[in-house]
Write a protein that holds these residues in place. Structure first.
Motif, PDB file in Angstrom:
ATOM      1  N   ARG A 162       0.866  -1.181   0.000  1.00 37.55           N
ATOM      2  CA  ARG A 162       0.000   0.000   0.000  1.00 37.55           C
ATOM      3  C   ARG A 162       0.898   1.225   0.000  1.00 37.55           C
ATOM      4  O   ARG A 162       1.629   1.464   0.957  1.00 37.55           O
ATOM      5  CB  ARG A 162      -0.929  -0.013   1.211  1.00 37.55           C
ATOM      6  CG  ARG A 162      -2.035  -1.041   1.078  1.00 37.55           C
ATOM      7  CD  ARG A 162      -2.977  -0.995   2.261  1.00 37.55           C
ATOM      8  NE  ARG A 162      -2.433  -1.577   3.474  1.00 37.55           N
ATOM      9  CZ  ARG A 162      -2.370  -2.878   3.721  1.00 37.55           C
ATOM     10  NH1 ARG A 162      -2.823  -3.732   2.855  1.00 37.55           N
ATOM     11  NH2 ARG A 162      -1.872  -3.321   4.851  1.00 37.55           N
ATOM     12  N   LEU A 164      -6.740   3.032   4.393  1.00 32.96           N
ATOM     13  CA  LEU A 164      -6.109   1.984   3.589  1.00 32.96           C
ATOM     14  C   LEU A 164      -5.318   1.008   4.459  1.00 32.96           C
ATOM     15  O   LEU A 164      -5.291  -0.191   4.174  1.00 32.96           O
ATOM     16  CB  LEU A 164      -5.215   2.605   2.522  1.00 32.96           C
ATOM     17  CG  LEU A 164      -5.946   3.413   1.446  1.00 32.96           C
ATOM     18  CD1 LEU A 164      -4.950   4.059   0.496  1.00 32.96           C
ATOM     19  CD2 LEU A 164      -6.942   2.553   0.689  1.00 32.96           C
ATOM     20  N   ARG A 204      -6.183   0.070   7.295  1.00 31.71           N
ATOM     21  CA  ARG A 204      -7.201  -0.788   7.923  1.00 31.71           C
ATOM     22  C   ARG A 204      -7.448  -2.041   7.093  1.00 31.71           C
ATOM     23  O   ARG A 204      -7.867  -3.071   7.620  1.00 31.71           O
ATOM     24  CB  ARG A 204      -8.496   0.011   8.105  1.00 31.71           C
ATOM     25  CG  ARG A 204      -9.712  -0.802   8.475  1.00 31.71           C
ATOM     26  CD  ARG A 204     -10.191  -0.524   9.880  1.00 31.71           C
ATOM     27  NE  ARG A 204     -11.525  -1.026  10.136  1.00 31.71           N
ATOM     28  CZ  ARG A 204     -11.824  -2.294  10.409  1.00 31.71           C
ATOM     29  NH1 ARG A 204     -10.877  -3.195  10.452  1.00 31.71           N
ATOM     30  NH2 ARG A 204     -13.061  -2.661  10.665  1.00 31.71           N
ATOM     31  N   LEU A 205      -7.162  -1.993   5.799  1.00 33.35           N
ATOM     32  CA  LEU A 205      -7.339  -3.185   4.960  1.00 33.35           C
ATOM     33  C   LEU A 205      -6.501  -4.355   5.459  1.00 33.35           C
ATOM     34  O   LEU A 205      -6.868  -5.512   5.265  1.00 33.35           O
ATOM     35  CB  LEU A 205      -6.975  -2.876   3.505  1.00 33.35           C
ATOM     36  CG  LEU A 205      -7.933  -1.962   2.756  1.00 33.35           C
ATOM     37  CD1 LEU A 205      -7.349  -1.581   1.406  1.00 33.35           C
ATOM     38  CD2 LEU A 205      -9.298  -2.615   2.600  1.00 33.35           C
ATOM     39  N   ALA A 254      -8.043  -7.284   7.430  1.00 34.77           N
ATOM     40  CA  ALA A 254      -8.695  -8.413   6.763  1.00 34.77           C
ATOM     41  C   ALA A 254      -7.744  -9.591   6.589  1.00 34.77           C
ATOM     42  O   ALA A 254      -8.186 -10.730   6.435  1.00 34.77           O
ATOM     43  CB  ALA A 254      -9.247  -7.983   5.407  1.00 34.77           C
ATOM     44  N   HIS A 277     -14.142 -10.400   5.920  1.00 32.05           N
ATOM     45  CA  HIS A 277     -13.587  -9.364   5.058  1.00 32.05           C
ATOM     46  C   HIS A 277     -14.606  -8.284   4.726  1.00 32.05           C
ATOM     47  O   HIS A 277     -14.254  -7.112   4.631  1.00 32.05           O
ATOM     48  CB  HIS A 277     -13.067  -9.969   3.756  1.00 32.05           C
ATOM     49  CG  HIS A 277     -11.849 -10.813   3.943  1.00 32.05           C
ATOM     50  ND1 HIS A 277     -11.117 -11.275   2.882  1.00 32.05           N
ATOM     51  CD2 HIS A 277     -11.229 -11.283   5.049  1.00 32.05           C
ATOM     52  CE1 HIS A 277     -10.105 -11.990   3.324  1.00 32.05           C
ATOM     53  NE2 HIS A 277     -10.157 -12.022   4.633  1.00 32.05           N
ATOM     54  N   TYR A 292     -13.977  -4.273   4.527  1.00 32.92           N
ATOM     55  CA  TYR A 292     -14.061  -3.568   3.250  1.00 32.92           C
ATOM     56  C   TYR A 292     -15.137  -2.490   3.280  1.00 32.92           C
ATOM     57  O   TYR A 292     -14.933  -1.393   2.771  1.00 32.92           O
ATOM     58  CB  TYR A 292     -14.352  -4.544   2.106  1.00 32.92           C
ATOM     59  CG  TYR A 292     -13.240  -5.544   1.849  1.00 32.92           C
ATOM     60  CD1 TYR A 292     -11.918  -5.292   2.203  1.00 32.92           C
ATOM     61  CD2 TYR A 292     -13.515  -6.754   1.241  1.00 32.92           C
ATOM     62  CE1 TYR A 292     -10.913  -6.206   1.962  1.00 32.92           C
ATOM     63  CE2 TYR A 292     -12.511  -7.671   0.981  1.00 32.92           C
ATOM     64  CZ  TYR A 292     -11.221  -7.391   1.340  1.00 32.92           C
ATOM     65  OH  TYR A 292     -10.227  -8.297   1.092  1.00 32.92           O
ATOM     66  N   VAL A 313     -13.819   0.475   5.335  1.00 30.75           N
ATOM     67  CA  VAL A 313     -12.832   1.245   4.579  1.00 30.75           C
ATOM     68  C   VAL A 313     -13.533   2.043   3.483  1.00 30.75           C
ATOM     69  O   VAL A 313     -13.256   3.232   3.292  1.00 30.75           O
ATOM     70  CB  VAL A 313     -11.743   0.323   3.986  1.00 30.75           C
ATOM     71  CG1 VAL A 313     -10.855   1.073   3.008  1.00 30.75           C
ATOM     72  CG2 VAL A 313     -10.912  -0.296   5.102  1.00 30.75           C
ATOM     73  N   HIS A 314     -14.454   1.420   2.786  1.00 29.40           N
ATOM     74  CA  HIS A 314     -15.185   2.113   1.714  1.00 29.40           C
ATOM     75  C   HIS A 314     -15.948   3.308   2.272  1.00 29.40           C
ATOM     76  O   HIS A 314     -15.927   4.405   1.696  1.00 29.40           O
ATOM     77  CB  HIS A 314     -16.138   1.137   1.020  1.00 29.40           C
ATOM     78  CG  HIS A 314     -16.899   1.752  -0.094  1.00 29.40           C
ATOM     79  ND1 HIS A 314     -18.202   2.162   0.028  1.00 29.40           N
ATOM     80  CD2 HIS A 314     -16.524   2.048  -1.364  1.00 29.40           C
ATOM     81  CE1 HIS A 314     -18.607   2.685  -1.107  1.00 29.40           C
ATOM     82  NE2 HIS A 314     -17.613   2.626  -1.978  1.00 29.40           N
TER      83      HIS A 314
END
Length: 102
Positions: free
Chosen positions: A41, A53, A55-56, A59, A67, A71, A74-75
């Motif tokens: 990233r 990001l 935080r991804l 998962a 997941h 997701y 984050v979105h």
């Protein structure tokens, strides 16, 4: 009666036993176990976006059904950051040739 001794039936040995199924795979060998994707990233330079990001990576340690929550979080955060860009006051719009702002 016969004086001959009947042949003894061969006893099963390790070499003659049929192959057995392998034992359960060790947790580190389990293909269904959560595993990091190790996707790099690149920092964006915006602390809020970079935090989302990052935080991804959460998962990476969850089963697949976990997941979605990460997701979606984050979105939602990225969408909020984009929305905030529209809400920030910028310089006033230039006056049109008719004396009003366009």
């Amino acid at each position: 009666m016969s004086d001959t001794v009947p042949e003894a039936e061969p006893q099963a040995s390790a070499e003659t036993l049929p192959e057995t199924l392998p034992a359960e795979p060790a947790p580190e060998d389990d293909p269904a176990a959560p595993a990091p994707l190790n996707v790099p990233r690149t920092p964006t330079g915006d602390a809020e976006v970079d935090a989302r990001l990052d935080r991804l990576a959460d998962a990476d340690h969850l089963a697949t059904d976990g997941h979605v929550e990460v997701y979606e979080d984050v979105h939602r955060g990225l969408r909020d950051a984009l929305t905030a860009l529209d809400a920030r006051p910028g310089p006033p719009a230039p006056l049109s040739s008719y004396g009003s702002r366009s």
